[in-house]
Design a protein around this motif. Structure first.
Motif, PDB file in Angstrom:
ATOM      1  N   ASP A  57       0.848  -1.189   0.000  1.00 43.32           N
ATOM      2  CA  ASP A  57       0.000   0.000   0.000  1.00 43.32           C
ATOM      3  C   ASP A  57       0.883   1.238   0.000  1.00 43.32           C
ATOM      4  OD1 ASP A  57      -2.325   1.390  -0.028  1.00 43.32           O
ATOM      5  OD2 ASP A  57      -2.959   0.865   1.994  1.00 43.32           O
ATOM      6  N   GLY A 133      -5.722   4.052  -9.193  1.00 45.28           N
ATOM      7  CA  GLY A 133      -6.956   4.640  -8.700  1.00 45.28           C
ATOM      8  C   GLY A 133      -7.697   5.401  -9.774  1.00 45.28           C
ATOM      9  N   ARG A 137      -3.526   7.620 -10.726  1.00 44.82           N
ATOM     10  CA  ARG A 137      -2.288   7.453  -9.981  1.00 44.82           C
ATOM     11  C   ARG A 137      -2.237   6.077  -9.320  1.00 44.82           C
ATOM     12  NH1 ARG A 137      -1.782  13.251  -6.739  1.00 44.82           N
ATOM     13  NH2 ARG A 137      -1.650  14.596  -8.604  1.00 44.82           N
ATOM     14  N   THR A 138      -1.018   5.577  -9.145  1.00 45.50           N
ATOM     15  CA  THR A 138      -0.833   4.288  -8.484  1.00 45.50           C
ATOM     16  C   THR A 138      -1.182   4.417  -7.008  1.00 45.50           C
ATOM     17  OG1 THR A 138       0.921   3.648 -10.023  1.00 45.50           O
ATOM     18  CG2 THR A 138       0.847   2.487  -7.906  1.00 45.50           C
ATOM     19  N   ILE A 139      -2.047   3.530  -6.508  1.00 49.19           N
ATOM     20  CA  ILE A 139      -2.450   3.576  -5.103  1.00 49.19           C
ATOM     21  C   ILE A 139      -1.974   2.349  -4.332  1.00 49.19           C
ATOM     22  CG2 ILE A 139      -4.442   5.053  -5.513  1.00 49.19           C
ATOM     23  CD1 ILE A 139      -6.203   2.567  -5.512  1.00 49.19           C
ATOM     24  N   SER A 168      -8.597  -2.185  -7.358  1.00 46.80           N
ATOM     25  CA  SER A 168      -8.885  -0.748  -7.412  1.00 46.80           C
ATOM     26  C   SER A 168     -10.366  -0.480  -7.147  1.00 46.80           C
ATOM     27  CB  SER A 168      -8.495  -0.205  -8.790  1.00 46.80           C
ATOM     28  OG  SER A 168      -8.827   1.167  -8.901  1.00 46.80           O
TER      29      SER A 168
END
Length: 382
Positions: A57, A133, A137-139, A168
């Motif tokens: 995360d 997301g 952007r990468t979440i 996601s």
């Protein structure tokens, strides 16, 4: 035949119940962020056929932390911090696309900051993809790992992207569920706050009114006067404790809560007397210390008390705002059309407030208008 029909109906109902339970479990999975990501780690193994799956995360735009794992043999990867650019996950974070290596330890395509942890876990091939997301952007980062050196083909990469897309969606639902839960908690807190203010707050207000009325009628009895003063002090302390509790429930500071509390007093006065009471904030007031804040609240309380005891108004207005000299100005005004009883400026409450204001460098005054209304004013330096 009837027995067979009954048995079939029972079987159908049990099947329906099982389906409902499966749907419930699926809903709970996506409504909880932790459960959703732990489920993603398990799903990676099923969909890709990997020996282990794990999910990191994002704790910052340039840093991820591995928290959820499935099929691992050790805890070497648990809570592993992965900065941008480092290892396979850091490369995914930097590039925003899938990265795969057939032999992690021997690959020249990645940095080797985490070789010790990978070697302890016994990982050979690894594949990582971004969980993206709604903002693009990468979440999070999803990983698949094999214990031997091998190649992850395009089919495996496609499966990982499918898993990442599901993750996601689950995270969006979980975040929405968490927001709804927070809204529900806030609404319940507000309901309890209003109930306390309207019940306990109103009761303390009425007790204070009765105590002050008794003060005026027993001035020739020192013993009773002393007992009334102690009772008044206790009521004041209880009111202060109630205010602090209400402020805690609103998650705000006394300074920020001043306009809110004044508005609540006006609302409570209107509900109790039926007389329209309006609070007007003329402009933003600079933060005040606790003592000045408490005095302004006491002035509002005393002003509304005087109106309730002595006046017959059609409306009441409480205004708060900064003064031209850098201080703060508070006014409680009513439009009573009949003569008030007694001299409001000589009341014990107003005199006490005036003394407190003088100690803080300010002043309090209560004047009667020509039409019979009263205006209680308080000025305090900034």
């Amino acid at each position: 035949m009837s027995t067979e029909r009954a048995a079939n109906q029972v079987a159908e109902r049990l099947s329906a119940l099982d389906e409902l339970l499966r749907e419930r479990d699926g809903l709970l999975t996506v409504m909880d962020r932790v459960v959703a990501l732990q489920g993603t780690a398990r799903l990676i193994r099923v969909e890709v056929g990997a020996d282990s799956g794990f999910v990191a995360d994002l704790e910052a735009p340039d840093q991820a932390v591995v928290r959820w794992m499935s099929g691992t043999r050790t805890d070497q990867l648990q809570n592993l911090v992965v900065p941008v650019g480092q290892g396979i996950g850091g490369r995914v974070l930097a590039q925003g696309r899938a990265v795969r290596v057939s032999d992690y330890i021997g690959s020249p395509a990645i940095t080797h900051h985490f070789d010790a942890q990978v070697r302890h876990e016994g990982i050979g091939a690894m594949l990582a993809v971004p969980v993206v997301g709604r903002s693009g952007r990468t979440i999070a980062i999803a990983y698949a790992a094999m214990r031997n050196a091998t190649s992850f083909g395009d089919f495996a990469v496609g499966k990982m992207h499918d898993v990442a897309e599901q993750a996601s969606t689950a995270l969006r639902i979980a975040d929405a569920a968490e927001a709804c839960k927070a809204d529900a908690v806030a609404a319940e807190r507000q309901r309890v706050q209003s109930a306390l203010h309207d019940s306990v707050g109103a009761l303390l207000f009425l007790i204070g009114v009765q105590v002050r009325d008794l003060h005026q009628s027993v001035q020739d009895n020192p013993t009773l006067v002393d007992r009334l003063r102690r009772l008044e002090s206790d009521v004041s302390a209880a009111s202060a404790a109630l205010r602090e509790s209400l402020l805690v429930m609103t998650d705000t500071t006394p300074e920020r809560a001043l306009p809110v509390e004044i508005a609540e007093y006006a609302r409570s006065f209107e509900a109790r007397t039926g007389v329209p009471a309006r609070f007007v904030q003329l402009a933003t007031v600079a933060p005040l210390d606790a003592e000045r804040t408490a005095l302004l609240v006491a002035v509002v309380r005393e002003g509304l008390l005087n109106v309730e005891k002595h006046g017959n108004p059609q409306s009441v207005i409480v205004s708060l705002g900064p003064s031209d000299d850098g201080g703060v100005h508070l006014v409680v005004a009513d439009d009573s059309s009949t003569e008030v009883t007694g001299s409001p400026s000589s009341g014990l409450g107003v005199r006490t407030l005036a003394e407190r204001a003088v100690r803080l460098g300010g002043h309090v005054s209560l004047v009667r208008d020509e039409d019979g209304g009263c205006t209680l004013r308080c000025w305090l330096p900034g």
